[in-house]
Write an enzyme that holds these catalytic residues in place. Sequence first.
Site, mmCIF file in Angstrom:
data_model
loop_
_atom_site.group_PDB
_atom_site.id
_atom_site.type_symbol
_atom_site.label_atom_id
_atom_site.label_comp_id
_atom_site.label_asym_id
_atom_site.label_seq_id
_atom_site.Cartn_x
_atom_site.Cartn_y
_atom_site.Cartn_z
ATOM 1 N N HIS A 284 41.424 93.741 77.830
ATOM 2 C CA HIS A 284 41.600 95.204 77.834
ATOM 3 C C HIS A 284 42.158 95.632 79.196
ATOM 4 O O HIS A 284 43.216 95.179 79.595
ATOM 5 C CB HIS A 284 40.251 95.852 77.475
ATOM 6 C CG HIS A 284 40.271 97.306 77.157
ATOM 7 N ND1 HIS A 284 41.402 98.046 76.973
ATOM 8 C CD2 HIS A 284 39.243 98.177 76.968
ATOM 9 C CE1 HIS A 284 41.082 99.297 76.715
ATOM 10 N NE2 HIS A 284 39.784 99.423 76.704
ATOM 11 N N HIS A 323 49.406 93.793 71.354
ATOM 12 C CA HIS A 323 48.609 95.006 71.270
ATOM 13 C C HIS A 323 48.093 95.147 69.846
ATOM 14 O O HIS A 323 48.786 94.817 68.895
ATOM 15 C CB HIS A 323 49.445 96.235 71.622
ATOM 16 C CG HIS A 323 48.613 97.421 72.013
ATOM 17 N ND1 HIS A 323 48.040 98.243 71.094
ATOM 18 C CD2 HIS A 323 48.220 97.869 73.229
ATOM 19 C CE1 HIS A 323 47.351 99.189 71.728
ATOM 20 N NE2 HIS A 323 47.438 98.984 73.018
ATOM 21 N N ASP A 379 49.920 96.895 80.537
ATOM 22 C CA ASP A 379 49.431 96.124 81.686
ATOM 23 C C ASP A 379 50.451 95.157 82.261
ATOM 24 O O ASP A 379 50.204 94.543 83.303
ATOM 25 C CB ASP A 379 48.181 95.338 81.258
ATOM 26 C CG ASP A 379 47.020 96.277 81.013
ATOM 27 O OD1 ASP A 379 46.485 96.290 79.896
ATOM 28 O OD2 ASP A 379 46.679 97.037 81.940
HETATM 29 C C1 SDX Z 1 45.048 97.360 76.700
HETATM 30 O O1 SDX Z 1 43.524 99.207 72.385
HETATM 31 C C2 SDX Z 1 44.233 99.807 73.312
HETATM 32 O O2 SDX Z 1 44.815 100.803 73.105
HETATM 33 C C3 SDX Z 1 44.204 99.072 74.641
HETATM 34 C C4 SDX Z 1 45.103 99.672 75.722
HETATM 35 C C5 SDX Z 1 44.656 101.041 76.138
HETATM 36 O O3 SDX Z 1 45.484 101.800 76.670
HETATM 37 O O4 SDX Z 1 43.408 101.320 76.060
HETATM 38 O O5 SDX Z 1 46.440 99.750 75.244
HETATM 39 C C6 SDX Z 1 45.082 98.811 76.992
HETATM 40 O O6 SDX Z 1 43.984 96.804 76.574
HETATM 41 C C7 SDX Z 1 46.351 96.647 76.483
HETATM 42 C C8 SDX Z 1 46.156 95.158 76.078
HETATM 43 C C9 SDX Z 1 45.936 94.340 77.386
HETATM 44 N N1 SDX Z 1 45.546 92.979 77.038
HETATM 45 C C10 SDX Z 1 46.372 91.931 77.237
HETATM 46 O O7 SDX Z 1 47.544 92.037 77.621
HETATM 47 C C11 SDX Z 1 45.745 90.573 76.944
HETATM 48 C C12 SDX Z 1 46.713 89.735 76.126
HETATM 49 N N2 SDX Z 1 46.840 90.345 74.781
HETATM 50 C C13 SDX Z 1 46.013 89.781 73.734
HETATM 51 O O8 SDX Z 1 44.758 89.330 74.117
HETATM 52 C C14 SDX Z 1 46.060 90.600 72.445
HETATM 53 O O9 SDX Z 1 47.385 90.881 72.188
HETATM 54 C C15 SDX Z 1 45.264 91.878 72.346
HETATM 55 C C16 SDX Z 1 43.837 91.689 72.699
HETATM 56 C C17 SDX Z 1 45.855 92.934 73.208
HETATM 57 C C18 SDX Z 1 45.354 92.349 70.897
HETATM 58 O O10 SDX Z 1 44.721 91.392 70.148
HETATM 59 P P1 SDX Z 1 44.601 91.539 68.554
HETATM 60 O O11 SDX Z 1 45.109 92.820 68.075
HETATM 61 O O12 SDX Z 1 43.230 91.145 68.176
HETATM 62 O O13 SDX Z 1 45.653 90.500 68.067
HETATM 63 P P2 SDX Z 1 45.301 89.025 67.735
HETATM 64 O O14 SDX Z 1 44.500 88.433 68.849
HETATM 65 O O15 SDX Z 1 44.751 88.966 66.363
HETATM 66 O O16 SDX Z 1 46.761 88.347 67.785
HETATM 67 C C19 SDX Z 1 47.526 88.155 66.626
HETATM 68 C C20 SDX Z 1 48.243 86.843 66.877
HETATM 69 C C21 SDX Z 1 47.300 85.664 67.152
HETATM 70 O O17 SDX Z 1 48.025 84.494 66.809
HETATM 71 P P3 SDX Z 1 47.617 83.736 65.417
HETATM 72 O O18 SDX Z 1 46.118 83.508 65.450
HETATM 73 O O19 SDX Z 1 48.047 84.683 64.328
HETATM 74 O O20 SDX Z 1 48.414 82.439 65.434
HETATM 75 O O21 SDX Z 1 49.058 86.945 68.060
HETATM 76 C C22 SDX Z 1 48.577 86.034 69.040
HETATM 77 C C23 SDX Z 1 47.168 85.646 68.636
HETATM 78 O O22 SDX Z 1 46.843 84.364 69.148
HETATM 79 N N3 SDX Z 1 48.578 86.760 70.295
HETATM 80 C C24 SDX Z 1 49.028 86.269 71.437
HETATM 81 C C25 SDX Z 1 48.901 87.297 72.358
HETATM 82 N N4 SDX Z 1 48.372 88.379 71.765
HETATM 83 C C26 SDX Z 1 48.169 88.033 70.481
HETATM 84 N N5 SDX Z 1 49.532 85.046 71.727
HETATM 85 C C27 SDX Z 1 49.921 84.878 73.019
HETATM 86 N N6 SDX Z 1 49.819 85.815 73.975
HETATM 87 C C28 SDX Z 1 49.318 87.035 73.680
HETATM 88 N N7 SDX Z 1 49.240 87.970 74.622
#
Ligand code: SDX
Length: 445
Positions: A284, A323, A379
């Site tokens: 997050h 996201h 971020d």
């Molecule tokens: C913020 O919610 C908000 O609005 C948050 C925010 C706000 O203003 O409050 O926007 C701020 O928190 C932004 C996000 C910051 N976090 C990161 O940058 C961390 C990296 N991102 C991931 O951890 C992820 O994308 C999330 C947590 C942001 C979202 O996760 P989801 O929606 O649960 O998506 P998911 O984990 O189910 O991913 C779907 C697929 C998966 O692959 P498969 O299992 O289908 O093979 O995409 C992959 C994930 O492994 N994936 C990524 C990835 N993000 C998702 N793979 C590599 N790198 C990534 N960053």
Amino acid sequence: MEKPSSAAGSAEVRPVQQQDSLTVVDNRTGKRYELPIQNGCIRTNDLRKIKVNDDDFGLMSYDPAFLNTASCISKITFIDGDRGILRYRGYPIEVLAEKSTFLETAYLITHGELPNRSQLSDWAFHVTHHTFLHESIKKFLDGFHYDAHPMSMLISTVAALSTFYPESKDIFNAESRKKQTYRLLGKMPTIAAFSYRHSLGLPFVYPDNELSYTGNFLNMLFKTTEIKYRPNPALERALDILFILHADHEQNCSTSAMRGVGSSHADPYCATAAAAAALYGPLHGGANEAVLRMLMEIGSVQKVTEYIKRVKAGEGKLMGFGHRVYKNYDPRAKIIKRAAYEVFDVMGRNPLLDIALEVERIALEDEYFVSRRLYPNVDFYSGLIYQSMGLPMTMFPVLFAIGRTAGWIAQWEEMLLDPEQKIARPRQVYLGYGQRDYVSLDERI
Ligand code: SDX
């Protein structure tokens, strides 16, 4: 004592038309049910009438991490993840970032309308005159190790504010909520700056009420021996834009924590501390710090390809990408990327920028990320700006919390005044043991 007003959004809710319903047949019994559809949703509680017999509890919905569950009706922030749209109270984030200030945007988010001149002046006066911290707070800030993470210091100190303002428990008193709003918005930068100064062993710098909200924050961070700190206008503006971009984001993890803790009628300081604790997580608001660590680990443009290969092999995530809602470029990331260049013009180009640009270039072309609709989020570039301003990575989530405080407060108040809301208490699907007999210690293997 203020009575909750009509349900948030109820005035705009379109009355249910006959065709606005779901007809479901329970194949276990052959029974048909009509479930009304309103605002694109069914009321999950309507599922409870679907039973196999009179003893049946009725159907529930199972939605781990709330991927497809609306927890509330809100009028604060609208996001269209597919089209990369973000609006606060109907105003596009791009327009607010260009024309507004953080304090004006905080007023908009908490009040629902842009302030007129006297409202803005009154709002700025009250927030500005609540920037001081009780002197006792310095005592426990000094109790932290020099290398204590400032986000942990902020979370602890915000919770401690509830001991200084016990009247904040009077949560249905509008005047009390207004006072706590001034205090939270006013004191967050001071707590953040004091935490930063503590980590450097520097004396705390008191607020300067003649400076702007963001100018004063820079003053409390960076003032040394000069009589009066003069913030660099380009940095002051860039940081103010960052606070605007971070101000709210509908029902994200930390806002859900704010609403959840607030729903038990805890005071706003404890609820805000819980929200900040949720924000601290690297998935997050802690991601901006994790992005910088990732870019430093990559080390050079030439090593980006290798790093991305490891991510695709499942060895970690590309921090700052992806996201839950945006399946397009996060509109905030575009604005931050532009603001970064303005900061670099003043402070010099951040060498990690080239690595970040290469990560973005490769990821946006790579099927792994394209197929999963992973784009840079808020971020990805923000940390580069903060670092160029001279702030350590540990301060990055703290800056996120300063901006998001406006949204947390607005969402908390909207929840309190929504008569449909009550204490948040989800159900569960129990798949554990049935009843078992106790086994004495002697009889256990
Ligand atoms: C913020 O919610 C908000 O609005 C948050 C925010 C706000 O203003 O409050 O926007 C701020 O928190 C932004 C996000 C910051 N976090 C990161 O940058 C961390 C990296 N991102 C991931 O951890 C992820 O994308 C999330 C947590 C942001 C979202 O996760 P989801 O929606 O649960 O998506 P998911 O984990 O189910 O991913 C779907 C697929 C998966 O692959 P498969 O299992 O289908 O093979 O995409 C992959 C994930 O492994 N994936 C990524 C990835 N993000 C998702 N793979 C590599 N790198 C990534 N960053």
